[in-house]
Design an enzyme around this catalytic site. Structure first.
Site, short mmCIF file in Angstrom:
data_model
loop_
_atom_site.label_atom_id
_atom_site.label_comp_id
_atom_site.label_asym_id
_atom_site.label_seq_id
_atom_site.Cartn_x
_atom_site.Cartn_y
_atom_site.Cartn_z
N HIS A 172 -5.15 -0.98 6.48
CA HIS A 172 -4.86 -0.15 7.62
C HIS A 172 -5.40 0.37 8.05
O HIS A 172 -6.41 1.05 8.21
CB HIS A 172 -4.82 1.19 7.02
CG HIS A 172 -5.45 2.31 6.23
ND1 HIS A 172 -6.58 2.25 6.13
CD2 HIS A 172 -4.98 3.23 5.03
CE1 HIS A 172 -7.39 2.68 5.27
NE2 HIS A 172 -6.18 3.45 3.97
N HIS A 207 1.22 -0.80 0.10
CA HIS A 207 -0.10 0.57 -0.22
C HIS A 207 1.04 1.23 0.08
O HIS A 207 1.30 1.84 1.09
CB HIS A 207 -0.58 -0.12 0.85
CG HIS A 207 -2.02 0.74 1.40
ND1 HIS A 207 -2.91 1.26 2.27
CD2 HIS A 207 -2.09 2.84 1.13
CE1 HIS A 207 -3.82 1.95 1.70
NE2 HIS A 207 -2.89 3.15 1.06
N GLY A 209 -2.51 12.51 4.85
CA GLY A 209 -1.45 10.76 4.82
C GLY A 209 0.71 11.53 5.49
O GLY A 209 0.64 12.72 5.97
N ASP A 217 1.67 2.93 3.92
CA ASP A 217 0.53 3.33 3.21
C ASP A 217 1.22 5.25 2.72
O ASP A 217 0.81 6.27 3.25
CB ASP A 217 -0.44 3.66 4.40
CG ASP A 217 -2.19 5.16 3.48
OD1 ASP A 217 -1.93 5.31 2.42
OD2 ASP A 217 -2.81 5.40 4.49
N HIS A 231 3.34 14.02 0.33
CA HIS A 231 2.92 15.65 0.21
C HIS A 231 3.91 17.14 0.96
O HIS A 231 4.18 16.46 1.67
CB HIS A 231 1.98 15.55 1.69
CG HIS A 231 0.22 15.02 1.21
ND1 HIS A 231 -0.49 15.51 0.36
CD2 HIS A 231 -0.61 13.65 1.72
CE1 HIS A 231 -1.51 14.20 -0.06
NE2 HIS A 231 -1.36 13.63 0.46
N ASN A 248 -5.14 6.93 -7.13
CA ASN A 248 -5.03 7.67 -6.84
C ASN A 248 -4.46 8.96 -7.23
O ASN A 248 -4.44 9.62 -6.49
CB ASN A 248 -6.34 8.10 -5.21
CG ASN A 248 -4.94 8.11 -4.42
OD1 ASN A 248 -4.06 7.21 -5.00
ND2 ASN A 248 -4.58 9.09 -3.02
N HIS A 285 1.31 5.03 -1.95
CA HIS A 285 0.89 6.34 -3.28
C HIS A 285 1.85 7.10 -3.99
O HIS A 285 2.95 7.70 -2.93
CB HIS A 285 0.00 7.55 -2.46
CG HIS A 285 -1.43 6.73 -1.64
ND1 HIS A 285 -2.38 6.58 -2.41
CD2 HIS A 285 -1.69 7.23 -0.62
CE1 HIS A 285 -3.17 5.97 -1.78
NE2 HIS A 285 -2.77 5.58 0.36
N LEU A 286 2.60 6.64 -5.15
CA LEU A 286 3.69 7.03 -5.37
C LEU A 286 3.55 8.64 -6.34
O LEU A 286 4.64 8.88 -7.07
CB LEU A 286 3.75 6.55 -6.42
CG LEU A 286 5.08 5.00 -6.07
CD1 LEU A 286 4.95 4.18 -7.17
CD2 LEU A 286 6.21 5.55 -4.87
N ARG A 287 2.29 8.82 -6.29
CA ARG A 287 1.75 10.58 -7.42
C ARG A 287 2.34 10.46 -8.62
O ARG A 287 2.01 11.84 -8.74
CB ARG A 287 2.19 11.48 -6.02
CG ARG A 287 2.46 11.05 -4.99
CD ARG A 287 1.06 11.39 -4.66
NE ARG A 287 0.34 11.65 -2.92
CZ ARG A 287 -0.39 10.46 -1.88
NH1 ARG A 287 -1.49 10.87 -2.52
NH2 ARG A 287 -0.65 11.53 -1.23
ZN LIG Z 1 -7.10 4.71 2.61
#
Ligand SMILES: [Zn+2]
Length: 447
Positions: A226, A54, A340, A299, A303, A88, A56-58
């Site tokens: 999560h 899990h 996050g 996760d 940012h 996302n 997020h590599l954006r």
């Molecule tokens: Zn989530």
């Protein structure tokens, strides 16, 4: 050598050739190979490569936060050989073209491997399912609208069945938004002191209970992202007793910090689900030790400071406690701030802390961070069995180091663990026989 798949825990030699594990043998019994590189790893743990289900590599979409090359290097330096990249992005990974872009960029980048996670619904809007077959053909290995729950129970049932037919799982972000209102702090004493509205644990546990009922109805395996609330553990145990195949993950911040971290770290301790009470943390630790929780997931959610609204507070995160209660504009900034924290470069240090404290054994840690996530994603790695891909992490369990976010490989710095001193670090990360991170033979700068 620690390999939970074979329960192997012994001093041994490991032979890698042609990108695969060739053999594991007692020390000095593998014949010398003319062109082999020999590494002496005394005092280190050699484990199957860590895998993060899990992140997020954006990328595509938010290069000011993270890119695939930087994210995969951050992963490799944290000891990860593979990471599952959530959908996302902008555009959302709901079309094979986006999946192909991600895989191509990852191949060019080096570092850890990228495992694409497809959206469940188009645009993450919760209205229309993506083309599951096409996404799987393009390389997706899991389906998730993470960040957004799938609110429509009928649609969710269909998604679970489609994924199951293809041999994949849906990973669910469990949040009833009518109850959470998208807030970023636990409904509890700390929220009250700061003058903020909170996100109660029931917003997670009630939605989780509903979704597991739906999964049971279709007898479709499911993965829960999560978890943060103590109630969720009992709900998962109950569903398993009813025969449901359900796996779940927990993030290092949820087993390390409680809601009080918000006072020191402000929006750097804001995530969804939020940090919970001390009691929740204690139950999560029990769940990690007793097997209820299957895996650790960072996760990783990079940012920039603008998105974290840090300019609205009197001090940079971590420097001084927040005013209590917050002034009105500060409370608004907290609520607006993105959710996050980054996690790829501190996860192993935090998991090793559990080992040093005796909460879990080294074998269990490797199961939580390598074997079980690899199984979830259907990867061949996660074991050191001969024939498996040579995806290997070498951990020096005694090396002390300090988390210094300005030295992270990730593009973002939003962590509540800045300044933490850890005992134990990944010193070598090997992906398919290639060294992608090396702190052992070339010093601290890494490959
Ligand atoms: Zn989530």
């Amino acid at each position: 050598m620690i390999d939970p798949a074979t329960r192997h825990d012994a001093i041994a030699d490991l032979w890698i050739a042609d990108g695969r594990i060739r053999a594991i043998a007692p020390p000095h019994t593998i014949p010398a190979q003319p062109q082999a590189i020999e590494l002496a790893l005394d005092g280190c743990w050699v484990t199957p490569g860590l895998c993060d289900p899990h992140v997020h590599l954006r990328d595509p979409g938010f290069p000011e936060k993270e890119t695939i090359p930087d994210g995969l290097m951050a992963a490799a330096s944290g000891g990860f050989v593979a990471v599952a990249a959530m959908a996302n992005t902008a555009p959302v990974n709901d079309h094979p073209a986006v999946t192909s872009y991600m895989l191509k960029r990852a191949r060019e980048a080096g570092g850890a491997k990228l495992v694409p996670v497809s959206a469940v619904t188009k645009g993450l809007r919760g209205l229309e399912l993506v083309d599951f077959e096409a996404m799987a053909r393009a390389g997706a290995r899991m389906f998730s609208d993470d960040g957004a729950p799938v609110d429509d129970p009928e649609l969710l049932g269909r998604a679970l069945r489609k994924a199951h037919l293809l041999g994949f799982r849906v990973a669910l972000h469990e949040e009833d938004r009518a109850l959470s209102q998208g807030r970023g702090i636990n409904a509890g004493q700390i929220a009250a002191r700061l003058g903020l509205e909170g996100y109660p644990t029931v917003a997670e546990s009630a939605r989780l209970a509903r979704d597991l009922e739906i999964a049971l109805r279709w007898n479709a395996p499911v993965h829960i992202a999560h978890i943060s609330a103590k109630e969720s553990l009992d709900i998962i145990r109950g569903a398993r007793e009813c025969g449901l195949e359900v796996t779940c993950e927990v993030s290092p911040h949820h087993f390390t910090l409680d809601e009080s971290a918000v006072i020191q770290w402000g929006t750097y301790a804001k995530m969804s689900p939020p940090l919970r009470s001390r009691e929740d943390v204690a139950k999560i630790l029990e769940g990690l030790a007793d097997g209820t929780i299957d895996m650790i997931a960072t996760d990783h959610a990079p940012h920039d400071d603008m998105s974290k609204e840090v300019h609205h507070f009197p001090h940079p995160p971590g420097v001084a406690p927040l005013p209590q209660p917050l002034l009105e504009h500060q409370a608004q900034a907290f609520e607006r701030a993105a959710n996050g924290v980054v996690g790829l470069e501190t996860a192993l240090g935090l998991a090793l802390e559990l080992v040093h404290r005796g909460v879990i054994s080294p074998m269990r840690m490797v199961e939580l961070m390598a074997l079980n996530p690899a199984r979830l994603l259907g990867l061949e790695s996660g074991t050191l069995r001969p024939g498996a891909p040579a995806d290997v992490t070498v951990i020096d369990p005694e090396r002390t180091w300090q988390a210094q976010p300005w030295r992270f490989r990730s593009r973002s710095r939003n962590t509540p663990f800045s300044g933490c001193v850890f005992k134990g670090k990944a010193v070598l990360t090997i992906v398919e026989g290639q060294i992608v991170y090396d702190e052992l033979t070339v010093g601290e700068k890494g490959a």
